[in-house]
Scaffold this motif. Structure first.
Motif, PDB file in Angstrom:
ATOM      1  N   ASN A  75      -9.074  39.143 -27.982  1.00  0.00           N
ATOM      2  CA  ASN A  75      -8.284  40.193 -28.617  1.00  0.00           C
ATOM      3  C   ASN A  75      -6.826  39.812 -28.867  1.00  0.00           C
ATOM      4  OD1 ASN A  75     -10.059  42.753 -28.853  1.00  0.00           O
ATOM      5  ND2 ASN A  75     -10.594  41.843 -26.874  1.00  0.00           N
ATOM      6  N   ARG A  76      -6.182  39.111 -27.938  1.00  0.00           N
ATOM      7  CA  ARG A  76      -4.795  38.698 -28.163  1.00  0.00           C
ATOM      8  C   ARG A  76      -4.710  37.701 -29.317  1.00  0.00           C
ATOM      9  NH1 ARG A  76      -5.322  38.134 -22.582  1.00  0.00           N
ATOM     10  NH2 ARG A  76      -4.572  39.957 -21.489  1.00  0.00           N
ATOM     11  N   THR A  77      -5.667  36.817 -29.370  1.00  0.00           N
ATOM     12  CA  THR A  77      -5.716  35.847 -30.471  1.00  0.00           C
ATOM     13  C   THR A  77      -5.896  36.559 -31.804  1.00  0.00           C
ATOM     14  OG1 THR A  77      -6.574  34.112 -29.019  1.00  0.00           O
ATOM     15  CG2 THR A  77      -6.969  33.848 -31.374  1.00  0.00           C
ATOM     16  N   LEU A  78      -6.771  37.564 -31.842  1.00  0.00           N
ATOM     17  CA  LEU A  78      -6.965  38.311 -33.086  1.00  0.00           C
ATOM     18  C   LEU A  78      -5.670  39.010 -33.499  1.00  0.00           C
ATOM     19  CD1 LEU A  78      -8.756  39.225 -35.407  1.00  0.00           C
ATOM     20  CD2 LEU A  78      -9.507  41.153 -33.977  1.00  0.00           C
ATOM     21  N   TRP A  79      -4.891  39.496 -32.530  1.00  0.00           N
ATOM     22  CA  TRP A  79      -3.608  40.118 -32.853  1.00  0.00           C
ATOM     23  C   TRP A  79      -2.714  39.114 -33.604  1.00  0.00           C
ATOM     24  CZ3 TRP A  79       1.518  39.190 -32.042  1.00  0.00           C
ATOM     25  CH2 TRP A  79       2.400  40.244 -32.292  1.00  0.00           C
ATOM     26  N   VAL A  80      -2.658  37.879 -33.115  1.00  0.00           N
ATOM     27  CA  VAL A  80      -1.853  36.842 -33.778  1.00  0.00           C
ATOM     28  C   VAL A  80      -2.430  36.550 -35.166  1.00  0.00           C
ATOM     29  CG1 VAL A  80      -1.065  34.427 -33.700  1.00  0.00           C
ATOM     30  CG2 VAL A  80      -1.065  35.813 -31.612  1.00  0.00           C
ATOM     31  N   PHE A  81      -3.753  36.415 -35.263  1.00  0.00           N
ATOM     32  CA  PHE A  81      -4.376  36.141 -36.562  1.00  0.00           C
ATOM     33  C   PHE A  81      -4.071  37.250 -37.566  1.00  0.00           C
ATOM     34  CE2 PHE A  81      -8.112  33.526 -34.611  1.00  0.00           C
ATOM     35  CZ  PHE A  81      -7.282  32.432 -34.468  1.00  0.00           C
ATOM     36  N   LYS A  82      -4.127  38.500 -37.130  1.00  0.00           N
ATOM     37  CA  LYS A  82      -3.853  39.616 -38.042  1.00  0.00           C
ATOM     38  C   LYS A  82      -2.382  39.651 -38.459  1.00  0.00           C
ATOM     39  CE  LYS A  82      -7.804  42.564 -37.180  1.00  0.00           C
ATOM     40  NZ  LYS A  82      -8.316  42.789 -38.533  1.00  0.00           N
ATOM     41  N   GLN A  83      -1.481  39.211 -37.584  1.00  0.00           N
ATOM     42  CA  GLN A  83      -0.075  39.068 -37.969  1.00  0.00           C
ATOM     43  C   GLN A  83       0.047  38.011 -39.069  1.00  0.00           C
ATOM     44  OE1 GLN A  83       3.032  40.386 -37.009  1.00  0.00           O
ATOM     45  NE2 GLN A  83       2.003  42.000 -35.897  1.00  0.00           N
ATOM     46  N   LEU A  84      -0.640  36.894 -38.910  1.00  0.00           N
ATOM     47  CA  LEU A  84      -0.596  35.827 -39.913  1.00  0.00           C
ATOM     48  C   LEU A  84      -1.238  36.291 -41.223  1.00  0.00           C
ATOM     49  CD1 LEU A  84      -1.475  32.826 -37.587  1.00  0.00           C
ATOM     50  CD2 LEU A  84       0.768  33.322 -38.600  1.00  0.00           C
ATOM     51  N   LEU A  85      -2.331  37.029 -41.132  1.00  0.00           N
ATOM     52  CA  LEU A  85      -2.994  37.573 -42.320  1.00  0.00           C
ATOM     53  C   LEU A  85      -2.055  38.506 -43.078  1.00  0.00           C
ATOM     54  CD1 LEU A  85      -5.558  38.134 -44.061  1.00  0.00           C
ATOM     55  CD2 LEU A  85      -6.066  39.994 -42.447  1.00  0.00           C
ATOM     56  N   SER A  86      -1.325  39.350 -42.362  1.00  0.00           N
ATOM     57  CA  SER A  86      -0.443  40.323 -43.015  1.00  0.00           C
ATOM     58  C   SER A  86       0.681  39.642 -43.802  1.00  0.00           C
ATOM     59  CB  SER A  86       0.140  41.297 -41.989  1.00  0.00           C
ATOM     60  OG  SER A  86       1.116  40.676 -41.188  1.00  0.00           O
ATOM     61  N   ARG A  87       0.936  38.372 -43.498  1.00  0.00           N
ATOM     62  CA  ARG A  87       1.965  37.608 -44.219  1.00  0.00           C
ATOM     63  C   ARG A  87       1.369  36.653 -45.249  1.00  0.00           C
ATOM     64  NH1 ARG A  87       3.589  38.705 -39.244  1.00  0.00           N
ATOM     65  NH2 ARG A  87       5.775  39.085 -38.850  1.00  0.00           N
ATOM     66  N   GLY A  88       0.047  36.615 -45.337  1.00  0.00           N
ATOM     67  CA  GLY A  88      -0.610  35.743 -46.297  1.00  0.00           C
ATOM     68  C   GLY A  88      -0.759  34.306 -45.859  1.00  0.00           C
ATOM     69  N   TYR A  89      -0.579  34.014 -44.565  1.00  0.00           N
ATOM     70  CA  TYR A  89      -0.663  32.638 -44.066  1.00  0.00           C
ATOM     71  C   TYR A  89      -2.066  32.200 -43.656  1.00  0.00           C
ATOM     72  CZ  TYR A  89       4.408  32.391 -43.927  1.00  0.00           C
ATOM     73  OH  TYR A  89       5.730  32.389 -44.267  1.00  0.00           O
TER      74      TYR A  89
END
Length: 146
Positions: A75-89
């Motif tokens: 779950n913590r990793t998904l939080w980071v991934f979703k942050q990166l997704l929200s920026r288009g990275y």
């Protein structure tokens, strides 16, 4: 749409993966490679070009499928991934498909669409999103003696 790489391994759009828990601590476990760092600091390192941080997150990412929906074990990793997704990275992630999540670990009450982060996420670049909220009422403490 999932793309199978080899048995047990696939590539998924981050947008299709949901949280399996209601809450997460704002820090990675002291036993993880990030040794208790706040989520936001790990995000900052990735955004500032420290690719090894992203590689560590990607190397053991696990998901399961319940009721036609993909849920993360990390779950913590998904939080980071979703942050990166929200920026288009980052739009897709490789993942290992596991049989299921332990019953006591599957605590989501909103079908994994949103998660509460207990405590301050830290870092400079973390931004609020529809997929998370901060809660300060009961911050989990890790036993530092481990």
């Amino acid at each position: 749409m999932a793309i199978t790489l080899f048995p047990g391994s696939l590539v998924l759009p981050i947008s299709l993966i949901r949280f399996s828990q209601d809450t997460i601590n704002s820090r990675f476990s002291p036993l993880s490679p990030f040794r208790g760092r706040p989520l936001g600091e790990v995000l900052d390192k990735i955004l500032l070009g420290h690719g090894r941080y992203l590689l560590v997150l990607l190397r053991d990412y696990r998901v399961t499928r319940r009721g036609g929906v993909w849920y993360t074990i990390n779950n913590r990793t998904l939080w980071v991934f979703k942050q990166l997704l929200s920026r288009g990275y980052l739009k897709y992630v490789p993942a290992f498909h596991v049989a299921d999540i332990r019953k006591d670990r599957f605590t989501t009450k909103n079908f994994g669409k949103c998660i509460d982060v207990l405590g301050k996420v830290g870092g400079k670049f973390a931004k609020a999103g529809e997929f998370w909220r901060t809660r300060f009422d009961s911050v989990l403490k890790f036993d530092q003696s481990l």
